[in-house]
Motif scaffolding. Structure first.
Motif, PDB file in Angstrom:
ATOM      1  N   ILE A 120      53.554  18.108  39.238  1.00 45.84           N
ATOM      2  CA  ILE A 120      52.354  17.447  38.708  1.00 45.84           C
ATOM      3  C   ILE A 120      51.953  16.339  39.685  1.00 45.84           C
ATOM      4  O   ILE A 120      52.793  15.540  40.105  1.00 45.84           O
ATOM      5  CB  ILE A 120      52.630  16.833  37.324  1.00 45.84           C
ATOM      6  CG1 ILE A 120      53.308  17.853  36.396  1.00 45.84           C
ATOM      7  CG2 ILE A 120      51.350  16.279  36.708  1.00 45.84           C
ATOM      8  CD1 ILE A 120      52.559  19.135  36.179  1.00 45.84           C
ATOM      9  N   LYS A 138      64.926  23.125  41.082  1.00 46.57           N
ATOM     10  CA  LYS A 138      66.150  22.353  40.797  1.00 46.57           C
ATOM     11  C   LYS A 138      67.274  23.314  40.415  1.00 46.57           C
ATOM     12  O   LYS A 138      67.045  24.255  39.650  1.00 46.57           O
ATOM     13  CB  LYS A 138      65.923  21.401  39.620  1.00 46.57           C
ATOM     14  CG  LYS A 138      64.747  20.464  39.802  1.00 46.57           C
ATOM     15  CD  LYS A 138      64.415  19.709  38.519  1.00 46.57           C
ATOM     16  CE  LYS A 138      63.179  18.863  38.731  1.00 46.57           C
ATOM     17  NZ  LYS A 138      62.776  18.121  37.518  1.00 46.57           N
ATOM     18  N   GLU A 174      55.816  12.271  34.740  1.00 44.72           N
ATOM     19  CA  GLU A 174      54.581  12.005  35.499  1.00 44.72           C
ATOM     20  C   GLU A 174      53.489  11.589  34.537  1.00 44.72           C
ATOM     21  O   GLU A 174      53.303  12.209  33.478  1.00 44.72           O
ATOM     22  CB  GLU A 174      54.172  13.287  36.243  1.00 44.72           C
ATOM     23  CG  GLU A 174      53.441  13.050  37.524  1.00 44.72           C
ATOM     24  CD  GLU A 174      54.407  12.689  38.677  1.00 44.72           C
ATOM     25  OE1 GLU A 174      55.640  12.714  38.477  1.00 44.72           O
ATOM     26  OE2 GLU A 174      53.899  12.352  39.761  1.00 44.72           O
ATOM     27  N   GLU A 181      59.636  24.109  38.216  1.00 45.08           N
ATOM     28  CA  GLU A 181      58.629  23.350  37.462  1.00 45.08           C
ATOM     29  C   GLU A 181      57.398  23.117  38.337  1.00 45.08           C
ATOM     30  O   GLU A 181      57.542  22.949  39.557  1.00 45.08           O
ATOM     31  CB  GLU A 181      59.200  21.991  37.051  1.00 45.08           C
ATOM     32  CG  GLU A 181      60.467  22.074  36.228  1.00 45.08           C
ATOM     33  CD  GLU A 181      61.193  20.734  36.128  1.00 45.08           C
ATOM     34  OE1 GLU A 181      60.552  19.679  36.330  1.00 45.08           O
ATOM     35  OE2 GLU A 181      62.412  20.746  35.863  1.00 45.08           O
ATOM     36  N   LEU A 182      56.233  23.075  37.728  1.00 46.34           N
ATOM     37  CA  LEU A 182      55.037  22.709  38.479  1.00 46.34           C
ATOM     38  C   LEU A 182      55.189  21.266  38.939  1.00 46.34           C
ATOM     39  O   LEU A 182      55.720  20.428  38.215  1.00 46.34           O
ATOM     40  CB  LEU A 182      53.799  22.843  37.599  1.00 46.34           C
ATOM     41  CG  LEU A 182      53.544  24.235  36.989  1.00 46.34           C
ATOM     42  CD1 LEU A 182      52.196  24.236  36.279  1.00 46.34           C
ATOM     43  CD2 LEU A 182      53.599  25.322  38.052  1.00 46.34           C
TER      44      LEU A 182
HETATM   45  N1  LIG Z   1      55.861  15.615  40.004  1.00 44.00           N
HETATM   46  C1  LIG Z   1      56.652  16.413  39.258  1.00 44.00           C
HETATM   47  O1  LIG Z   1      56.154  17.235  38.484  1.00 44.00           O
HETATM   48  C2  LIG Z   1      58.146  16.272  39.388  1.00 44.00           C
HETATM   49  C3  LIG Z   1      58.687  15.294  40.213  1.00 44.00           C
HETATM   50  N2  LIG Z   1      60.049  15.161  40.318  1.00 44.00           N
HETATM   51  C4  LIG Z   1      60.848  16.000  39.629  1.00 44.00           C
HETATM   52  O2  LIG Z   1      62.197  15.910  39.699  1.00 44.00           O
HETATM   53  C5  LIG Z   1      62.796  14.948  40.589  1.00 44.00           C
HETATM   54  C6  LIG Z   1      62.895  13.594  39.952  1.00 44.00           C
HETATM   55  C7  LIG Z   1      64.191  13.011  40.461  1.00 44.00           C
HETATM   56  C8  LIG Z   1      65.023  14.124  41.021  1.00 44.00           C
HETATM   57  C9  LIG Z   1      64.234  15.399  40.875  1.00 44.00           C
HETATM   58  N3  LIG Z   1      60.363  16.964  38.823  1.00 44.00           N
HETATM   59  C10 LIG Z   1      59.025  17.123  38.679  1.00 44.00           C
HETATM   60  N4  LIG Z   1      58.556  18.115  37.845  1.00 44.00           N
END
Ligand SMILES: NC(=O)c1cnc(OC2CCCC2)nc1N
Length: 331
Positions: free
Chosen positions: A121, A291, A175, A118-119
């Motif tokens: 953000i 992830k 976000e 994922e980007l």
């Molecule tokens: N800033 C983002 O775009 C972003 C931040 N965090 C996460 O996942 C974390 C959250 C808790 C465990 C994994 N994903 C995102 N896309």
């Protein structure tokens, strides 16, 4: 010709009809980014509803689009304890860090692992709680355990649904951010008004959500991308990729650039792709979040005190972030 005033029964029916229609148009515009009507159509229906609510204030409901404009002056923000901790992420800064992460995960999982990319953000992490489909509480991350109740401010963020598409009780995280163009416009306004300008869109979003006058927040054109389910309620997703699709189905705005990768080589290709593309995006990103896709593997790998073992944030070199905003200022 003056409109013949509606009876209470007619007004009740008409208000419900207008609310449903306006909320659908707003979902298309602010959540799906696929508006189906021109602004003037929305504005005309909005005025019709607003006039009815002025005539019959008892008909105002919490999910009426007229409630999005704010107007409350808060005394402060109460504390909120997160039932499920809001974790942060371990960072990676090189290709080697990412391949080491993959090695650790494959070893711990003891089987092939797919990744949801994922980007990342560059905004402010928020948590949203819904009861029977209704938005009841929004909070900042704070220190991960205790955050601030900013529900009233988040109600003015148009991409946050006040009512889900299903009457379910869930808690989700994501976000809240300020789009690049909104950031440039806001700083231009502030400069002309002799006020301090914000250093970057993230600070501008954080500063906006700390406003005690909710009508100020409504004007800041904040948006959201949701990416975590903390309390699934009746949601059934078994992977991160499916969870993002399910979040979208129930009414949340999610980022369309996600990618399911079967190997770390695919992950690295995605990182390079968006390192190139980041300046074209209408919002700032400071990296890529990787992830493990299967929730069973996430459960096996678990968390350290601060962060999951099953995720890593690849951070882009910081110096480029500044150039991106400067380029925008000259457009
Ligand atoms: N800033 C983002 O775009 C972003 C931040 N965090 C996460 O996942 C974390 C959250 C808790 C465990 C994994 N994903 C995102 N896309």
């Amino acid at each position: 010709m003056a409109e013949i005033p509606l009876t209470l029964a007619e007004a009740t029916e008409k208000a419900k009809e207008l609310r449903t229609q306006l909320n659908q148009y707003a979902h298309e515009y602010y959540v799906a980014d696929k508006p189906t009507v021109e602004d003037y159509v929305y504005d005309r229906l909005y005025k019709e509803l607003s006039d009815i609510e002025t005539e019959y204030p008892d008909l105002i409901t919490s999910d009426s689009p007229t409630q999005r404009v704010g107007g409350k002056i808060l005394q402060g923000f109460e504390k909120v304890t997160h039932e499920v901790q809001m974790y942060s992420l371990n960072d990676g800064f090189s290709k080697e860090d990412i391949y080491d992460f993959d090695e650790r995960v494959q070893k711990l999982a003891g089987k092939p692992v797919s990744y949801c990319c994922e980007l990342k953000i560059d905004g402010l992490a928020i948590s949203l709680r819904y009861e029977n489909g209704r938005f009841v509480q929004g909070a900042t991350r704070g220190d991960g355990t205790v955050g601030e109740n900013i529900t009233e401010n988040l109600k003015t963020v148009k991409s946050i649904p006040l009512e889900l598409k299903k009457p379910i009780s869930v808690e989700v995280r994501g976000e809240c951010y300020m789009p690049k163009q909104s950031f440039v416009n806001l700083n231009k306004e502030r400069e002309e008004a002799g006020q301090d300008v914000f250093a970057n869109p993230r600070n501008a979003a954080a500063g906006s959500l700390r406003q005690l006058d909710t009508s100020m927040v409504a004007k800041r054109n904040l948006s959201t991308f949701l990416y975590t389910v903390a309390d699934f309620g009746p949601m059934t997703a078994q992977t991160q990729f499916d969870a993002l699709n399910e979040l979208s189905e129930i009414g949340f705005r999610t980022n369309p650039e996600k990618k399911l990768c079967q190997t770390i080589d695919e992950v690295w290709a995605y990182i390079e792709e968006y390192h190139e593309k980041r300046s074209e995006l209408p919002y700032e990103i400071d990296g890529i979040v990787i992830k493990t896709n299967e929730f069973t593997i996430q459960d096996e790998l678990g968390f350290t005190v601060k962060a999951p073992r099953w995720a890593i944030a690849y951070k882009f070199p910081p110096e480029e972030a500044q150039t991106i905003v400067e380029e925008i200022e000259w457009t």
